[in-house]
Scaffold this active site. Structure first.
Site, PDB file in Angstrom:
ATOM      1  N   TYR A  24       0.828  -1.218   0.000  1.00 39.59           N
ATOM      2  CA  TYR A  24       0.000   0.000   0.000  1.00 39.59           C
ATOM      3  C   TYR A  24       0.857   1.259   0.000  1.00 39.59           C
ATOM      4  CZ  TYR A  24       0.605   0.919   5.006  1.00 39.59           C
ATOM      5  OH  TYR A  24       1.125   1.224   6.245  1.00 39.59           O
ATOM      6  N   THR A 105       7.724  -3.276   8.295  1.00 42.98           N
ATOM      7  CA  THR A 105       8.653  -3.583   9.393  1.00 42.98           C
ATOM      8  C   THR A 105       7.831  -3.853  10.650  1.00 42.98           C
ATOM      9  OG1 THR A 105       8.713  -1.226   9.818  1.00 42.98           O
ATOM     10  CG2 THR A 105      10.548  -2.127   8.554  1.00 42.98           C
ATOM     11  N   THR A 142       8.920   2.571   7.965  1.00 41.78           N
ATOM     12  CA  THR A 142       9.125   3.160   9.290  1.00 41.78           C
ATOM     13  C   THR A 142      10.170   2.326  10.032  1.00 41.78           C
ATOM     14  OG1 THR A 142       6.838   3.889   9.342  1.00 41.78           O
ATOM     15  CG2 THR A 142       8.006   3.809  11.450  1.00 41.78           C
ATOM     16  N   ARG A 176       3.932   8.663   4.666  1.00 40.41           N
ATOM     17  CA  ARG A 176       2.916   9.208   5.582  1.00 40.41           C
ATOM     18  C   ARG A 176       1.530   8.957   5.003  1.00 40.41           C
ATOM     19  NH1 ARG A 176       5.237  15.265   6.838  1.00 40.41           N
ATOM     20  NH2 ARG A 176       5.885  14.883   9.005  1.00 40.41           N
ATOM     21  N   LYS A 229       9.568  10.659  11.749  1.00 40.94           N
ATOM     22  CA  LYS A 229       8.448   9.745  11.474  1.00 40.94           C
ATOM     23  C   LYS A 229       7.978   9.064  12.749  1.00 40.94           C
ATOM     24  CE  LYS A 229       5.490   6.983   9.687  1.00 40.94           C
ATOM     25  NZ  LYS A 229       4.215   7.422   9.109  1.00 40.94           N
ATOM     26  N   CYS A 287       0.491   1.910  13.556  1.00 43.90           N
ATOM     27  CA  CYS A 287       1.413   3.068  13.628  1.00 43.90           C
ATOM     28  C   CYS A 287       1.674   3.415  15.082  1.00 43.90           C
ATOM     29  CB  CYS A 287       0.787   4.281  12.942  1.00 43.90           C
ATOM     30  SG  CYS A 287       0.303   3.985  11.273  1.00 43.90           S
ATOM     31  N   ARG A 364      -6.085  -4.315  12.797  1.00 42.11           N
ATOM     32  CA  ARG A 364      -4.727  -4.514  13.347  1.00 42.11           C
ATOM     33  C   ARG A 364      -4.601  -3.943  14.754  1.00 42.11           C
ATOM     34  NH1 ARG A 364      -1.438  -2.503   8.101  1.00 42.11           N
ATOM     35  NH2 ARG A 364      -3.345  -1.296   7.901  1.00 42.11           N
ATOM     36  N   ARG A 443     -16.771   5.069  23.252  1.00 41.76           N
ATOM     37  CA  ARG A 443     -16.432   6.075  22.230  1.00 41.76           C
ATOM     38  C   ARG A 443     -17.405   7.248  22.199  1.00 41.76           C
ATOM     39  NH1 ARG A 443     -11.132   5.183  20.779  1.00 41.76           N
ATOM     40  NH2 ARG A 443     -10.826   2.947  20.700  1.00 41.76           N
TER      41      ARG A 443
HETATM   42  N1  SAJ Z   1      -7.693   7.393  18.787  1.00 40.48           N
HETATM   43  C1  SAJ Z   1      -8.225   7.815  20.004  1.00 40.48           C
HETATM   44  N2  SAJ Z   1      -8.442   9.141  20.208  1.00 40.48           N
HETATM   45  C2  SAJ Z   1      -8.140  10.070  19.229  1.00 40.48           C
HETATM   46  C3  SAJ Z   1      -7.599   9.625  18.005  1.00 40.48           C
HETATM   47  C4  SAJ Z   1      -7.385   8.281  17.797  1.00 40.48           C
HETATM   48  O1  SAJ Z   1      -8.503   7.010  20.893  1.00 40.48           O
HETATM   49  O2  SAJ Z   1      -8.376  11.256  19.453  1.00 40.48           O
HETATM   50  C5  SAJ Z   1      -7.446   5.970  18.577  1.00 40.48           C
HETATM   51  C6  SAJ Z   1      -8.261   5.414  17.418  1.00 40.48           C
HETATM   52  O3  SAJ Z   1      -9.488   4.924  17.904  1.00 40.48           O
HETATM   53  C7  SAJ Z   1      -7.369   4.275  16.931  1.00 40.48           C
HETATM   54  C8  SAJ Z   1      -5.957   4.757  17.242  1.00 40.48           C
HETATM   55  O4  SAJ Z   1      -6.091   5.817  18.200  1.00 40.48           O
HETATM   56  O5  SAJ Z   1      -7.619   3.103  17.667  1.00 40.48           O
HETATM   57  C9  SAJ Z   1      -5.164   5.266  16.042  1.00 40.48           C
HETATM   58  O6  SAJ Z   1      -5.969   6.210  15.398  1.00 40.48           O
HETATM   59  P1  SAJ Z   1      -5.303   7.195  14.274  1.00 40.48           P
HETATM   60  O7  SAJ Z   1      -6.374   8.168  13.888  1.00 40.48           O
HETATM   61  O8  SAJ Z   1      -4.014   7.726  14.756  1.00 40.48           O
HETATM   62  O9  SAJ Z   1      -5.115   6.253  12.995  1.00 40.48           O
HETATM   63  P2  SAJ Z   1      -3.800   5.508  12.529  1.00 40.48           P
HETATM   64  O10 SAJ Z   1      -3.289   4.567  13.544  1.00 40.48           O
HETATM   65  O11 SAJ Z   1      -4.133   4.956  11.190  1.00 40.48           O
HETATM   66  O12 SAJ Z   1      -2.708   6.683  12.403  1.00 40.48           O
HETATM   67  C10 SAJ Z   1      -2.419   7.214  11.146  1.00 40.48           C
HETATM   68  C11 SAJ Z   1      -1.019   7.754  11.190  1.00 40.48           C
HETATM   69  N3  SAJ Z   1      -0.680   8.128   9.835  1.00 40.48           N
HETATM   70  C12 SAJ Z   1       0.469   7.662   9.309  1.00 40.48           C
HETATM   71  O13 SAJ Z   1       1.226   6.944   9.916  1.00 40.48           O
HETATM   72  C13 SAJ Z   1       0.739   8.089   7.924  1.00 40.48           C
HETATM   73  C14 SAJ Z   1      -0.941   8.981  12.061  1.00 40.48           C
HETATM   74  O14 SAJ Z   1       0.365   9.591  11.908  1.00 40.48           O
HETATM   75  C15 SAJ Z   1      -1.957   9.996  11.647  1.00 40.48           C
HETATM   76  O15 SAJ Z   1      -1.891  11.103  12.568  1.00 40.48           O
HETATM   77  C16 SAJ Z   1      -3.335   9.371  11.747  1.00 40.48           C
HETATM   78  O16 SAJ Z   1      -3.366   8.251  10.852  1.00 40.48           O
HETATM   79  C17 SAJ Z   1      -4.372  10.391  11.285  1.00 40.48           C
HETATM   80  O17 SAJ Z   1      -4.220  11.553  11.717  1.00 40.48           O
HETATM   81  O18 SAJ Z   1      -5.295   9.987  10.582  1.00 40.48           O
END
Ligand code: SAJ
Length: 474
Positions: A24, A105, A142, A176, A229, A287, A364, A443
């Site tokens: 991806y 990774t 990463t 990113r 990162k 992440c 995941r 939530r």
């Molecule tokens: N979460 C909370 N409270 C929040 C935000 C998220 O509990 O306020 C939880 C979500 O439910 C989830 C986890 O954290 O379980 C991660 O959520 P996430 O929105 O960070 O989604 P990810 O893990 O896909 O993070 C990705 C990352 N992007 C990349 O690595 C390119 C992160 O750097 C981004 O900030 C995030 O997406 C984004 O902002 O969408």
């Protein structure tokens, strides 16, 4: 010291690019490179699990699941113009001027948090085997800070007999991208580009600048790029832990964390804004659950680190607070059940939400899993509902919410899927067949008063103002 810049100038501008790992990250970057360079080769091991992608890509189809706006058209376009070809013949790396590695990774296991770099190491050995003077190598995965100048340099030098930073350019340019907006993210996010020396950084800029639209290049050295990162995700995890801890405090103080959140968030502008995120049932994904440990490892391996000896890393404490939230959901469930004289072993628990993130099928490291394992350990019967996830390893899921909630003693919301905002208190209570079933909101998706009035025993994360309510006899 050989002059890498002269070697690169002799080679001339980048014309052919290789991308290793048709996943991806690799696929969208390969086809975006193909729009700007003469030829891009997408290298993919012809393994049982992913070899099929080669054929799909060469027939103009995207092997990635889910909606990716613009991707399939771009694959067809660069196939038609013969500027992109997928192949498992790694010896063709000799043909390119630049090669990027976009290889997963993961961690060997959650407990050890030791990264599993085996696939990346294999990719590096392949590149080293066919590396030529004047080529550029870029790692996009990463990685732990220090990997580009350490492990990667060692493998590439050993396999090629060349010297990184002298005979060939080496850099880190972390991805990113977010699933669902891969092409747009690569084009519009600023791109961190970090070479092991200036000549390497400049060469890597030549590779990435043409594919950026709104995004700008942010140049630094490779270790700073690796730290950027991992730290950008560490900081997000920290911000989530900060609001999760506040939610736990608000429960103890019997106040509503969302009132406090709105209050803090009102302090806006003039650089005094606070990054207040949302409390929840836990943090999943690949992440935020891992990158903190990459950063920790990088800093502590480099050393010597001057840090207070009796204090644990703030970042690791944040990880532990976020990983406590499923435990908190369990504690809320046990306490709420006890209000109606019930124990988990004679209860059926309906878990609503298995995906780790709202309105997604991505499971995941889902926070729902540690909770599920705990209540199973206590002998509870469990049903799991998720509108987007049909199956996930050995777990049985249903997309039928009535089936999930029927005869449930407790309904526990783990994911903020949009469907759950419409849950009807009367309908759900009738399905449970109980006068006072339990509902735990991880939530903040339901209205506490509507469910309390219907006779539910309500508990919500951060809802100290509601969690000790009288049980309505209506
Ligand atoms: N979460 C909370 N409270 C929040 C935000 C998220 O509990 O306020 C939880 C979500 O439910 C989830 C986890 O954290 O379980 C991660 O959520 P996430 O929105 O960070 O989604 P990810 O893990 O896909 O993070 C990705 C990352 N992007 C990349 O690595 C390119 C992160 O750097 C981004 O900030 C995030 O997406 C984004 O902002 O969408």
């Amino acid at each position: 010291m050989k002059d890498l810049k002269k070697i690169l100038d002799n080679r001339g501008g980048i014309k052919k690019v290789g991308v290793i790992g048709m996943g991806y990250v690799g696929i969208p970057s390969a086809v975006l490179f193909a729009e700007h360079f003469d030829l891009v080769l997408g290298f993919q091991r012809d393994s049982p699990s992913s070899g099929y992608k080669i054929e799909m890509l060469n027939s103009g189809e995207s092997p990635l699941k889910g909606e990716e706006p613009g991707l399939e058209e771009l694959i067809k376009k660069v196939r038609k113009s013969e500027r992109f070809e997928a192949t498992s013949d790694f010896s063709r790396i000799t043909e390119v001027d630049a090669v990027t590695l976009a290889i997963q990774t993961p961690f060997k296991d959650n407990a050890s948090l030791e990264p599993d770099f085996s696939a990346l190491e294999e990719g590096l050995r392949q590149v080293g085997r066919y590396l030529k003077k004047g080529m550029l190598v870029v790692l996009e995965s990463t990685i732990t800070p220090g990997t580009t100048t350490g492990l990667a340099t060692d493998i590439l030098n050993k396999e090629s007999g060349l010297v990184a930073g002298e005979d060939f350019a080496l850099a880190h340019a972390p991805e990113r991208v977010m699933v669902g907006r891969l092409i747009r993210n690569i084009q519009e996010h600023d791109r961190i580009v970090g070479g092991i020396n200036d000549a390497s950084t400049l060469r890597a800029i030549e590779l990435y600048e043409p594919i950026l639209t709104k995004g700008k290049i942010i140049a630094m050295d490779s270790t700073a790029a690796e730290a950027t990162k991992t730290a950008e995700n560490t900081f997000r995890d920290l911000q989530i832990a900060a609001i999760n801890e506040l939610a736990l405090y608000c429960e103890a103080m019997r106040i509503n964390v969302y009132d406090v959140r709105d209050g803090i968030d009102s302090l806006k502008g003039e650089g005094i804004t606070r990054a207040v995120l949302y409390p929840g049932a836990g943090v999943g994904g690949h992440c935020l659950t891992k990158d903190t440990y990459h950063l920790e490892r990088g800093a502590r391996m480099a050393g010597p680190l001057d840090f207070p000896s009796n204090v644990e890393s703030l970042y690791v404490v944040a990880r532990k607070i976020n990983d406590f939230m499923p435990q908190h959901m369990y504690n809320l469930t046990v306490e709420a059940l006890s209000r109606s004289g019930k124990k988990l072993k004679d209860s059926k628990v309906a878990i609503l939400g298995w995906a780790f993130i709202n309105n997604s099928d991505d499971t995941r490291n889902t926070p729902s899993e540690p909770y599920y394992l705990k209540i199973m350990e206590q002998g509870a019967a469990v049903s799991i509902h998720d509108p987007y996830v049909s199956e996930s390893s050995a777990i049985k899921l249903t997309q039928d919410i009535e089936e999930a909630v029927k005869d449930a003693t407790a309904v526990v919301i783990f994911t903020g899927h949009k469907q759950y905002f419409e849950l009807n208190a009367g309908k759900i209570r009738k399905l449970t067949g109980l006068p006072h079933p339990v509902i735990i909101d991880g939530r903040n998706v339901i209205d506490p008063d509507a469910f309390i009035k219907e006779g539910f025993i309500y508990r919500g994360i951060g809802r100290g103002d509601k969690n000790n309510h009288e049980i309505s006899s209506s």
